[in-house]
Design a protein around this motif. Sequence first.
Motif, PDB file in Angstrom:
ATOM      1  N   GLU A   1       0.835  -1.210   0.000  1.00 30.00           N
ATOM      2  CA  GLU A   1       0.000   0.000   0.000  1.00 30.00           C
ATOM      3  C   GLU A   1       0.867   1.256   0.000  1.00 30.00           C
ATOM      4  OE1 GLU A   1      -2.691  -0.113   3.271  1.00 30.00           O
ATOM      5  OE2 GLU A   1      -3.728  -1.926   2.582  1.00 30.00           O
ATOM      6  N   TYR A   2       1.905   1.251   0.844  1.00 26.50           N
ATOM      7  CA  TYR A   2       2.803   2.414   0.906  1.00 26.50           C
ATOM      8  C   TYR A   2       3.489   2.631  -0.440  1.00 26.50           C
ATOM      9  CZ  TYR A   2       2.328   1.765   5.996  1.00 26.50           C
ATOM     10  OH  TYR A   2       1.837   1.620   7.278  1.00 26.50           O
ATOM     11  N   ALA A   3       3.904   1.521  -1.071  1.00 25.76           N
ATOM     12  CA  ALA A   3       4.582   1.633  -2.374  1.00 25.76           C
ATOM     13  C   ALA A   3       3.646   2.219  -3.418  1.00 25.76           C
ATOM     14  CB  ALA A   3       5.088   0.260  -2.814  1.00 25.76           C
ATOM     15  N   GLY A   4       2.375   1.832  -3.354  1.00 26.37           N
ATOM     16  CA  GLY A   4       1.399   2.380  -4.292  1.00 26.37           C
ATOM     17  C   GLY A   4       1.223   3.875  -4.103  1.00 26.37           C
ATOM     18  N   ALA A   5       1.151   4.309  -2.844  1.00 23.49           N
ATOM     19  CA  ALA A   5       1.009   5.744  -2.557  1.00 23.49           C
ATOM     20  C   ALA A   5       2.266   6.501  -2.984  1.00 23.49           C
ATOM     21  CB  ALA A   5       0.741   5.953  -1.069  1.00 23.49           C
ATOM     22  N   ALA A   6       3.442   5.903  -2.699  1.00 26.18           N
ATOM     23  CA  ALA A   6       4.706   6.548  -3.076  1.00 26.18           C
ATOM     24  C   ALA A   6       4.824   6.669  -4.592  1.00 26.18           C
ATOM     25  CB  ALA A   6       5.881   5.744  -2.524  1.00 26.18           C
ATOM     26  N   ARG A   7       4.295   5.679  -5.300  1.00 25.62           N
ATOM     27  CA  ARG A   7       4.334   5.725  -6.762  1.00 25.62           C
ATOM     28  C   ARG A   7       3.504   6.900  -7.281  1.00 25.62           C
ATOM     29  NH1 ARG A   7       1.815   4.654 -11.324  1.00 25.62           N
ATOM     30  NH2 ARG A   7       2.934   3.662 -13.038  1.00 25.62           N
ATOM     31  N   GLN A   8       2.340   7.147  -6.649  1.00 26.03           N
ATOM     32  CA  GLN A   8       1.503   8.275  -7.067  1.00 26.03           C
ATOM     33  C   GLN A   8       2.225   9.603  -6.866  1.00 26.03           C
ATOM     34  OE1 GLN A   8      -0.647   6.309  -8.928  1.00 26.03           O
ATOM     35  NE2 GLN A   8      -1.870   8.149  -8.562  1.00 26.03           N
ATOM     36  N   VAL A   9       2.964   9.709  -5.757  1.00 25.74           N
ATOM     37  CA  VAL A   9       3.722  10.942  -5.495  1.00 25.74           C
ATOM     38  C   VAL A   9       4.804  11.124  -6.554  1.00 25.74           C
ATOM     39  CG1 VAL A   9       5.256  12.101  -3.862  1.00 25.74           C
ATOM     40  CG2 VAL A   9       3.252  10.877  -3.018  1.00 25.74           C
ATOM     41  N   MET A  10       5.522  10.030  -6.856  1.00 24.85           N
ATOM     42  CA  MET A  10       6.593  10.113  -7.851  1.00 24.85           C
ATOM     43  C   MET A  10       6.020  10.390  -9.244  1.00 24.85           C
ATOM     44  SD  MET A  10       9.712   7.451  -8.661  1.00 24.85           S
ATOM     45  CE  MET A  10       8.755   6.333  -9.693  1.00 24.85           C
ATOM     46  N   LYS A  11       4.857   9.800  -9.532  1.00 27.83           N
ATOM     47  CA  LYS A  11       4.226  10.012 -10.831  1.00 27.83           C
ATOM     48  C   LYS A  11       3.879  11.487 -11.014  1.00 27.83           C
ATOM     49  CE  LYS A  11       0.110   8.803 -13.539  1.00 27.83           C
ATOM     50  NZ  LYS A  11      -1.136   7.986 -13.602  1.00 27.83           N
ATOM     51  N   ARG A  12       3.339  12.117  -9.966  1.00 27.06           N
ATOM     52  CA  ARG A  12       3.005  13.543 -10.069  1.00 27.06           C
ATOM     53  C   ARG A  12       4.261  14.366 -10.342  1.00 27.06           C
ATOM     54  NH1 ARG A  12      -0.747  17.109  -8.028  1.00 27.06           N
ATOM     55  NH2 ARG A  12      -2.248  15.493  -8.608  1.00 27.06           N
ATOM     56  N   ASP A  13       5.355  14.052  -9.646  1.00 22.82           N
ATOM     57  CA  ASP A  13       6.603  14.778  -9.852  1.00 22.82           C
ATOM     58  C   ASP A  13       7.096  14.580 -11.280  1.00 22.82           C
ATOM     59  OD1 ASP A  13       8.886  16.250  -9.394  1.00 22.82           O
ATOM     60  OD2 ASP A  13       9.990  14.583  -8.481  1.00 22.82           O
ATOM     61  N   LEU A  14       6.987  13.348 -11.780  1.00 30.87           N
ATOM     62  CA  LEU A  14       7.406  13.042 -13.149  1.00 30.87           C
ATOM     63  C   LEU A  14       6.602  13.863 -14.163  1.00 30.87           C
ATOM     64  CD1 LEU A  14       8.028   9.490 -14.574  1.00 30.87           C
ATOM     65  CD2 LEU A  14       6.482  11.032 -15.754  1.00 30.87           C
ATOM     66  N   LEU A  15       5.280  13.888 -13.980  1.00 35.01           N
ATOM     67  CA  LEU A  15       4.416  14.642 -14.900  1.00 35.01           C
ATOM     68  C   LEU A  15       4.683  16.136 -14.806  1.00 35.01           C
ATOM     69  CD1 LEU A  15       1.040  12.706 -14.470  1.00 35.01           C
ATOM     70  CD2 LEU A  15       2.693  12.524 -16.338  1.00 35.01           C
ATOM     71  N   ASP A  16       4.936  16.621 -13.586  1.00 34.32           N
ATOM     72  CA  ASP A  16       5.249  18.045 -13.423  1.00 34.32           C
ATOM     73  C   ASP A  16       6.515  18.414 -14.202  1.00 34.32           C
ATOM     74  OD1 ASP A  16       3.074  18.445 -11.808  1.00 34.32           O
ATOM     75  OD2 ASP A  16       4.177  18.397  -9.923  1.00 34.32           O
ATOM     76  N   GLN A  17       7.527  17.546 -14.125  1.00 38.30           N
ATOM     77  CA  GLN A  17       8.775  17.830 -14.825  1.00 38.30           C
ATOM     78  C   GLN A  17       8.592  17.772 -16.346  1.00 38.30           C
ATOM     79  OE1 GLN A  17      12.474  16.091 -13.342  1.00 38.30           O
ATOM     80  NE2 GLN A  17      11.471  15.586 -11.404  1.00 38.30           N
TER      81      GLN A  17
END
Length: 444
Positions: free
Chosen positions: A279-295
């Motif tokens: 579950e934590y990995a899934g949430a962390a992936r969403q955070v990283m995905k947002r950063d990726l899209l922002d960049q």
Amino acid sequence: MQVTETLNDGLKRSYSITVSADELDAKVNEKLKEAQPEIEMKGFRKGKVPMPLLKKQFGQRLLGEAMQETIDGAMAQHFEDSGDRPALQPEVKMTNEDWKEGDDIQVDMSYEKLPEMPEVDLSSLKLEKMIVKAGDEEVDEALKNLAETAQNFKERKKGSKAKDGDQVVIDFVGKVDGEPFEGGAAEDYPLVLGSGSFIPGFEEQLVGVKAGEEKNVEVKFPEEYGAENLAGKDAVFECTIKEVKEPVAAEIDDELATKFGAEDLAALKAQIAERLEVEYAGAARQVMKRDLLDQLDEKVSVDLPPSLVEAEAKQIAHQLWHEENPEVEGHDHPEVEPTDEHVKLAERRVKLGLLLAELGQKAEVEVTDAEMTQAIMNQARQYPGQERAFFDFVRQNQQMQQQLRAPIFEDKVVDHVAEQANVTEKEVSKADLEKAVEALDDEE
């Protein structure tokens, strides 16, 4: 056939297409020749009807079909030659409205082309991947929640009143117009108040009862109730309260572990820790995905088709309006006009959508049949008892298939981009991860 460009402004394109009468006539003759072997006509053997006679008999009927196919062919050839990809279905209209047989066909075609997406150096992306370990505190909290779901009930002190969440053991007889009805009686029935297992209004009337009491519960069966003889009818349930019990969480021990399929408590804790970290990995992936899209959003600057942005902005505005007005279920409401904020969000979504599609195509990212089947199964669980009907609906609905395929494709492309990026791992606390996830919601 002649194609002449009449507009070239940004992404907007217009063309005038002329199909000569000879080309159209040749298309009609081609279609007649294809059909000739199967045509029978009085006075002629099958397949031997002369072409002039066929043309007189069927030419007018085939003319419209030939016109459409010729124009479609001209458009397809244009897109193949130009390399343009229309953002939406091109607008096509015939300009010589006084056309008669023997005239050339003149057609105007206009569209907005998709932009050429620039190359992006994915290795220049710098991403941080949060790692959260499941500690004893988190595991113990999850264990406590499990114990509550596996709760038992113990008898309350004599004379205690039943509360919401308590279990009452009852005998009851249901009557309509003073007469018992089939299936409306039971003995020693354990009913948890607030569970919603009985018809609306029943359980609420038993809150406050004591063991040994008798209580008449007056209810009305719903209009859509399954049994037609009871639907919409007033009923009285004569209830005898035999026991009032309070919920008690199960003991956290090996016995609890076996209830959840684990060998012992230690094994259950290990399973819980593993599940939490997923579950934590899934949430962390969403955070990283947002950063990726922002960049990616910052790195790419490109003209966008106004029609796509407008359509996306309207959809965003409409969706948010319904979230703010949940009582309105249908679409019979005033038109919702997008704001500048909606348009800005739409521009981001359109740009990133086009970019991810381009990156996915270059990387040959595909959604497999197995992934689609799993997505359909996950969605079908929302319709218990109607899973098969939902499967059939999706199979026959291309738009629904695309709605299910799109997020899978996007996630696979994001994973591909992340593999090319410079990713560093950072171990953080659960609280830090939760803050990062909350920040995502605040930025929406």
